[in-house]
Design a protein around this motif. Structure first.
Motif, PDB file in Angstrom:
ATOM      1  N   ARG A  72       0.895  -1.177  -0.112  1.00 17.24           N
ATOM      2  CA  ARG A  72       0.010  -0.057  -0.134  1.00 17.24           C
ATOM      3  C   ARG A  72       0.846   1.211   0.043  1.00 17.24           C
ATOM      4  O   ARG A  72       1.845   1.309   0.772  1.00 17.24           O
ATOM      5  N   LEU A  73       0.659   2.364  -0.834  1.00 13.76           N
ATOM      6  CA  LEU A  73       1.527   3.272  -0.958  1.00 13.76           C
ATOM      7  C   LEU A  73       1.015   4.167   0.114  1.00 13.76           C
ATOM      8  O   LEU A  73      -0.269   4.362   0.775  1.00 13.76           O
ATOM      9  N   PRO A  74       1.885   5.138   0.707  1.00 14.98           N
ATOM     10  CA  PRO A  74       1.661   5.915   1.818  1.00 14.98           C
ATOM     11  C   PRO A  74       0.694   7.055   1.636  1.00 14.98           C
ATOM     12  O   PRO A  74       0.022   7.522   2.270  1.00 14.98           O
ATOM     13  N   ALA A  75       0.287   7.392   0.492  1.00 11.42           N
ATOM     14  CA  ALA A  75      -0.264   8.530  -0.045  1.00 11.42           C
ATOM     15  C   ALA A  75      -0.780   8.490  -1.395  1.00 11.42           C
ATOM     16  O   ALA A  75       0.052   7.412  -2.165  1.00 11.42           O
ATOM     17  N   CYS A  80      -1.435   6.277 -12.458  1.00 11.62           N
ATOM     18  CA  CYS A  80      -1.139   4.853 -12.495  1.00 11.62           C
ATOM     19  C   CYS A  80       0.746   4.656 -12.343  1.00 11.62           C
ATOM     20  O   CYS A  80       0.780   3.495 -12.110  1.00 11.62           O
ATOM     21  N   SER A  81       1.321   5.750 -12.451  1.00  9.52           N
ATOM     22  CA  SER A  81       2.737   5.391 -12.638  1.00  9.52           C
ATOM     23  C   SER A  81       3.585   4.939 -11.282  1.00  9.52           C
ATOM     24  O   SER A  81       4.032   4.026 -11.303  1.00  9.52           O
ATOM     25  N   ALA A  82       3.213   5.626 -10.085  1.00  9.54           N
ATOM     26  CA  ALA A  82       3.600   5.338  -8.861  1.00  9.54           C
ATOM     27  C   ALA A  82       3.245   3.851  -8.413  1.00  9.54           C
ATOM     28  O   ALA A  82       4.283   3.214  -7.953  1.00  9.54           O
ATOM     29  N   PRO A  83       2.131   3.315  -8.499  1.00  7.82           N
ATOM     30  CA  PRO A  83       2.101   2.176  -7.984  1.00  7.82           C
ATOM     31  C   PRO A  83       2.509   0.888  -9.162  1.00  7.82           C
ATOM     32  O   PRO A  83       3.109   0.227  -8.421  1.00  7.82           O
ATOM     33  N   ARG A  84       2.584   1.390 -10.279  1.00  5.55           N
ATOM     34  CA  ARG A  84       3.144   0.438 -11.292  1.00  5.55           C
ATOM     35  C   ARG A  84       4.651   0.246 -11.080  1.00  5.55           C
ATOM     36  O   ARG A  84       5.340  -0.738 -10.871  1.00  5.55           O
ATOM     37  N   ASN A  85       5.458   1.443 -10.780  1.00 11.86           N
ATOM     38  CA  ASN A  85       6.769   1.573 -10.524  1.00 11.86           C
ATOM     39  C   ASN A  85       7.131   0.711  -8.924  1.00 11.86           C
ATOM     40  O   ASN A  85       8.050   0.103  -9.101  1.00 11.86           O
ATOM     41  N   ARG A  86       6.290   0.632  -8.045  1.00 12.62           N
ATOM     42  CA  ARG A  86       6.496   0.120  -6.927  1.00 12.62           C
ATOM     43  C   ARG A  86       6.235  -1.574  -7.184  1.00 12.62           C
ATOM     44  O   ARG A  86       7.016  -2.352  -6.526  1.00 12.62           O
ATOM     45  N   GLY A  87       5.388  -1.779  -7.994  1.00 14.09           N
ATOM     46  CA  GLY A  87       5.050  -3.261  -8.316  1.00 14.09           C
ATOM     47  C   GLY A  87       6.284  -3.688  -9.140  1.00 14.09           C
ATOM     48  O   GLY A  87       6.712  -4.810  -8.929  1.00 14.09           O
ATOM     49  N   ILE A  88       7.000  -2.982  -9.991  1.00 15.59           N
ATOM     50  CA  ILE A  88       8.375  -3.392 -10.665  1.00 15.59           C
ATOM     51  C   ILE A  88       9.282  -3.806  -9.590  1.00 15.59           C
ATOM     52  O   ILE A  88      10.046  -4.873  -9.522  1.00 15.59           O
ATOM     53  N   GLU A  89       9.428  -2.738  -8.440  1.00 19.14           N
ATOM     54  CA  GLU A  89      10.281  -3.029  -7.604  1.00 19.14           C
ATOM     55  C   GLU A  89      10.036  -4.514  -6.573  1.00 19.14           C
ATOM     56  O   GLU A  89      10.918  -5.223  -6.106  1.00 19.14           O
ATOM     57  N   GLU A  90       8.924  -4.693  -6.190  1.00 20.11           N
ATOM     58  CA  GLU A  90       8.328  -5.768  -5.463  1.00 20.11           C
ATOM     59  C   GLU A  90       8.339  -7.158  -6.361  1.00 20.11           C
ATOM     60  O   GLU A  90       8.349  -8.123  -5.550  1.00 20.11           O
ATOM     61  N   ALA A  91       8.400  -7.141  -7.546  1.00 21.65           N
ATOM     62  CA  ALA A  91       8.159  -8.161  -8.266  1.00 21.65           C
ATOM     63  C   ALA A  91       9.491  -9.206  -8.291  1.00 21.65           C
ATOM     64  O   ALA A  91      10.572  -8.742  -8.347  1.00 21.65           O
ATOM     65  N   ARG A  92       8.902 -10.559  -8.035  1.00 23.66           N
ATOM     66  CA  ARG A  92      10.124 -11.578  -7.987  1.00 23.66           C
ATOM     67  C   ARG A  92      10.358 -12.571  -9.076  1.00 23.66           C
ATOM     68  O   ARG A  92      11.405 -13.031  -9.191  1.00 23.66           O
ATOM     69  N   ALA A  93       9.420 -12.466 -10.109  1.00 22.98           N
ATOM     70  CA  ALA A  93       9.407 -13.317 -11.323  1.00 22.98           C
ATOM     71  C   ALA A  93      10.497 -12.895 -12.305  1.00 22.98           C
ATOM     72  O   ALA A  93      10.618 -11.620 -12.447  1.00 22.98           O
ATOM     73  N   PRO A  94      10.936 -13.809 -13.163  1.00 20.38           N
ATOM     74  CA  PRO A  94      11.838 -13.113 -14.306  1.00 20.38           C
ATOM     75  C   PRO A  94      11.161 -12.338 -15.527  1.00 20.38           C
ATOM     76  O   PRO A  94      11.715 -11.980 -16.402  1.00 20.38           O
ATOM     77  N   ARG A 184      10.786   2.727 -16.172  1.00 24.64           N
ATOM     78  CA  ARG A 184       9.944   3.248 -15.234  1.00 24.64           C
ATOM     79  C   ARG A 184       8.967   4.085 -15.903  1.00 24.64           C
ATOM     80  O   ARG A 184       9.079   4.759 -16.860  1.00 24.64           O
ATOM     81  N   PHE A 185       7.826   4.083 -15.278  1.00 21.88           N
ATOM     82  CA  PHE A 185       6.534   5.048 -15.637  1.00 21.88           C
ATOM     83  C   PHE A 185       6.732   6.698 -15.105  1.00 21.88           C
ATOM     84  O   PHE A 185       7.148   6.466 -13.759  1.00 21.88           O
ATOM     85  N   PRO A 186       6.692   7.558 -15.850  1.00 23.21           N
ATOM     86  CA  PRO A 186       6.831   8.978 -15.474  1.00 23.21           C
ATOM     87  C   PRO A 186       5.707   9.368 -14.419  1.00 23.21           C
ATOM     88  O   PRO A 186       4.503   8.953 -14.745  1.00 23.21           O
TER      89      PRO A 186
END
Length: 967
Positions: A72-75, A80-94, A184-186
């Motif tokens: 969950r983002l703090p704010a 759509c960019s910030a949640p997708r960028n966070r998802g890229i960081e959290e993803a574990r698969a190749p 990354r998404f802008p």
């Protein structure tokens, strides 16, 4: 962050972003968990929702902790960019995908994309998108031309059209590719997909394309739930589109890919800008001015070749926008992508060039270049295909009626000299049609009054001169007034709820055109209650301008009173309602009707009753027509009934008709002493022993038929049994040649009586020089509006197995053909009934649509040469003795396909077999030489396939089947 202990590392991570969407999030997540690729993980990124979304996400993770994680983002980020960028960081698969919470993945998406990625070594794989329109339940595809075939693209320069595929969600990315290029998404801007995708396409060494849908994009019906991309009414979104486009430009420049700018600019103009351009009809002057201030400065810097690639109507709209002519922008926007809608005015200069609007632009200026619509060739269009514009000037209630004042703008002169008495021979019949709920339309006739005389030299009827040397506004305007009574619109007993749009129907020379009726954009909605015609027939009616598209006049019905109550109860009575519907389907099923037909055999056969059917009920055509005409000509004591499946207009007045498959059809089948058919009475119906069935068939055989086709040769025994029983019903079969006996008769295992004679439908072709046939040819040319002195080239290809309705049978480049044959020829296109075709608007001066002729003989008689491919029309056309050209660019594929052919076409061809449009043009331009060169082959072809055509086959068939077989 909540995590689960995974038993196996995932192959694919799917990042699901969500904000205040607790209702739809579970469906999105379930669509991932239900993938046929089990090794997937779902990373839900909540953009700080304020409803119950986060709790819903936690419950989904708790239900499948091995595969679902939540952060969950703090704010709230506002995009759509910030949640997708966070998802890229959290993803574990190749491998990585993105999914919005209001969309879904098809079941095989992840597995099919992963297999393709592993096989091709691509940096990412992109696939088709299904667009689901929630209001109607219908679906469409995202840029289907991009995804026509499976392919591997070695960099974007090999296929720059993929800049149009700017979604991030229909792709499977290699995580290493994203990390290597720091993709990354802008943040802080909408339309973030576009920069992300443009960078991905530009940086990818290789990407793969799959033609199947890998993403389901839900398009909400509720305006309150519109996505960011669908919220085009917000100026901020316009500014964001421009800002993202500038960011892409900067990236291309800084990365050394500036040569890709024209391709990217074409995408911007034809997608991003075009979306807003089509909406301008519904925007006021203030909004349009703000839109212009955001867009015009950027548009001025686009690649000239990109601007030049725009369709002419979009270039006109862009010019009007640049010049601040916002009222005219609204007029122009209503016709974008709708080639039947004309501009209100067109003006011609002294050199004969035609311009959009009522005033000439300054010669030699950019404005003149943009507003030049000479290429539309307005004055050379046929009645049925030219541009016209119908607008309501006033709509006012008059008691229970609606008083309509209509203005028709006719800059092409389509109606010139015909605006007279409706129904007058060779005149113009004008009606307003309005229907609802599938019932027959209400038809309101009206008469035009010409209000603006045309200038001297204006375009008159289609095919006249261009008026070179004359300056002035072209065409004319007409007005009409009519009273519309909404109470008279036919409605079914259960009522109707929905929208319908009236059309203006104009008929002349046997041709009919239907055009939209545009409402005033500022029309205030009118509401009325329709009185009950019975105990359940109450409705509320709203009349307004539709809020999208061209802005047509829109009628919207809502059930009222008991009807609304009944509709509300329907969901609660679901099981009962479903049982009733199943019972109704069973009572109307072909199987039940076939059983009843057999029971009707108890009644005596009517030995003077003849059921005629042609081409599965297509109309009054084919050999059954000419047999029927011979019966009538002789005055023989038979009563004829014809079956029809759709349009009935081709039948002569007074001919009894029954709808194919109806109960009346069943009764006629059971009682008739004769069946005469050219395709096949539905196989579910048996034929009583006393009935005689004449099968005329609808052509000779080039491609494999019957048990020689793979469907029957390789099909199950049940299918073969049904075919045998269908053929066994035939008592007599017309065999027009020995080749037909060797191919068709043998392939269908037919062992009954043969009438060895030509096809009755070819009688008129053999006798083409008689006055009746010459008149018929002249009538067809008149109806097609073929200019005097022009020759007619009939292009009639057959369909391709597996591609019915695709339009792929039209393989000739019509633009190249029209330009190549010049002013000497008009091309008439007659596709197979199984295929579709529309005359390209820019070719209306040279191409005619031949689909409106129920009997193809009208076109054969009117033509001077035939271009076909593998159609059996070539066998019929030989009876005329006129040139035949076979356009066979796919001959190897067609002849070597699963179906196959009985002949090597080059061995029997009656004319040349061009494989390119250029070769076809060369043959047409030198037709006399081609005819002489192929005379011997043509004669051999006629001997093989047309030697039994004598011009008296209808008489022979009646003699031998009816009089000779009468009991």
């Amino acid at each position: 962050m909540t995590t689960g202990e995974g038993r196996r590392p995932p192959d694919v991570s799917v990042v699901v972003i969500v904000y205040n969407d607790a209702e739809r999030l579970p469906a999105a997540v379930r669509s991932v968990l239900a993938q046929t690729l089990n090794a997937v993980e779902v990373v839900i990124v909540d953009d700080h929702s304020t409803d119950g979304t986060h709790e819903t996400a936690l419950r989904l993770a708790a239900a499948d902790p091995d595969r679902v994680r939540v952060c969950r983002l703090p704010a709230n980020s506002g995009g759509c960019s910030a949640p997708r960028n966070r998802g890229i960081e959290e993803a574990r698969a190749p491998w990585l995908m993105f999914l919005d919470s209001d969309d879904e993945l098809p079941r095989h998406a992840c597995k099919s994309l992963l297999l393709t990625a592993e096989r091709t070594g691509a940096d990412f794989v992109t696939g088709e998108v299904t667009r689901l329109y929630e209001e109607s339940g219908t679906t469409g595809l995202w840029y289907p031309d991009l995804f026509a075939d499976e392919r591997v693209v070695e960099g974007i320069r090999e296929a720059p059209e993929f800049f149009f595929d700017h979604l991030s969600t229909n792709k499977l990315y290699a995580a290493g590719f994203i990390a290597r290029h720091r993709l990354r998404f802008p943040e802080g801007i909408h339309y973030e997909d576009q920069l992300f995708s443009a960078r991905a396409f530009t940086l990818a060494r290789r990407f793969a394309v799959v033609p199947w849908p890998v993403y389901i994009w839900h398009l909400a019906a509720d305006p309150a739930r519109l996505s960011i991309s669908s919220s085009r009414h917000r100026i901020r979104n316009v500014a964001d589109r421009i800002a993202v486009a500038r960011m892409i430009d900067t990236f291309l420049e800084e990365s050394g890919n500036a040569d890709l700018r024209p391709a990217k600019d074409r995408k911007f103009l034809q997608h991003d800008f075009r979306l807003h351009l089509g909406d301008l009809a519904f925007r006021g002057p203030e909004w349009t001015g703000r839109f212009a201030s955001e867009t015009v400065p950027y548009l001025d810097g686009l690649a000239p070749e990109a601007v030049a690639s725009l369709p002419r109507d979009e270039r006109v709209c862009l010019r009007l926008l640049r010049e601040g002519r916002y009222a005219e922008v609204r007029q122009c926007a209503r016709g974008l992508g709708r080639p039947g809608i004309a501009p209100r005015h067109a003006v011609r200069d002294g050199a004969g060039r035609l311009y959009w609007g009522a005033h000439l632009p300054a010669a030699g200026t950019e404005a003149a270049a943009d507003l030049d619509i000479t290429e539309w060739r307005l004055g050379e269009q046929p009645f049925a295909g030219g541009r016209i514009r119908h607008e309501i000037e006033e709509l006012a209630p008059d008691g229970p009626l609606l008083r309509v004042r209509l203005r028709t703008h006719d800059p092409a002169g389509l109606l010139a000299d015909t605006a007279g008495t409706p129904g007058r021979e060779d005149g113009l019949a004008a009606e307003l049609w309005l229907s609802a709920g599938g019932a027959a339309p209400l038809k309101v006739p009206f008469r035009y009054r010409r209000t603006k005389p045309g200038e001297p030299g204006e375009p008159g009827t289609a095919g006249t001169g261009t008026g070179t040397g004359v300056t002035g506004v072209t065409g004319a305007e007409y007005t009409a007034e009519l009273l519309l009574d909404p109470r008279r619109v036919p409605l079914r007993a259960k009522g109707f709820a929905g929208r319908r749009h009236p059309v203006i129907v104009l008929t002349r020379h046997g041709l009919t055109r239907r055009d939209p009726l545009l409402a005033p954009l500022d029309l205030r909605p009118l509401r009325t209650a329709l009185p009950r015609a019975g105990p359940l027939c109450g409705h509320e009616l709203r009349v307004a301008c539709e809020e999208r598209g061209a802005g047509r006049l829109e009628f919207r019905w809502r059930r009222a009173g008991a009807l609304r109550l009944a509709a509300g109860l329907a969901p609660r009575l679901g099981p009962v309602h479903r049982r009733v519907r199943r019972l109704r389907r069973r009572l109307a099923s072909p199987r039940l009707k076939a059983m009843v037909e057999r029971e009707l055999w108890r009644l005596p056969v009517d030995r003077r009753l003849v059921l005629f059917e042609a081409m599965e009920g297509a109309g009054y055509t084919d050999s059954p027509r000419y047999i029927h005409e011979e019966l009538v000509r002789r005055g023989l004591p038979y009563r004829s009934v014809w079956s029809y499946a759709g349009d009935r207009s081709s039948f002569p007045p007074g001919v009894p008709l029954v709808r194919r498959g109806s109960w009346a059809y069943v009764r006629t089948l059971a009682r008739a002493g004769y069946w005469v058919d050219s395709h096949g009475i539905p196989s579910v119906y048996a034929k009583r022993p006393e009935t005689r069935y004449l099968q005329t068939w609808h052509g000779q055989a080039l491609k494999h038929m019957g048990f020689d086709t793979p469907e029957l040769r390789l099909g199950g025994e049940e299918r073969r049994r049904r075919h045998r029983e269908m053929v066994a019903r035939w008592d007599v079969l017309i065999a027009p040649s020995e080749e037909f006996e060797r191919t068709f008769v043998r392939a269908n295992h037919y062992t009954g009586e043969l009438l060895r004679c030509g096809l009755p439908r070819n009688d008129v072709l053999v006798r083409w020089n008689e006055p009746a046939q010459r008149d018929r040819a002249a009538a067809a040319r008149h109806r097609l509006q073929i200019p005097d002195g022009r020759r007619v080239l009939l292009y009639a290809p057959t369909f391709r197995d597996g591609l019915r309705g695709s339009g792929d049978s039209i393989r000739v480049d019509l633009a190249e053909l029209a330009e190549g044959v010049g002013e000497e020829w008009t091309v008439v296109v007659r596709p197979h009934a199984y295929d579709r075709f529309t005359v390209p608007p820019e070719l209306g001066h040279a191409i005619r649509d031949g689909r409106g002729f129920t009997d193809v003989n009208d076109l054969l008689l009117a033509s001077d040469a035939l271009v076909t491919d593998y159609s059996s029309l070539m066998f019929d056309y030989a009876a005329l003795g006129r040139p035949i050209l076979l356009f066979t660019d796919d001959y190897e594929e067609y002849s070597g396909g699963s179906r196959g052919t009985y002949y090597d076409l080059p061995d029997i061809a009656p004319g040349p077999m061009p494989a390119t449009t250029a070769e076809l043009v060369a043959a047409v331009r030198d037709l006399d030489r081609v005819t002489e060169e192929w005379a011997g082959a043509y004669a051999r072809f006629r001997e093989m396939f047309a030697s039994r055509d004598t011009g008296r086959e209808s008489k022979a068939v009646v003699d031998r089947f009816f009089e000779g077989g009468a009991r």
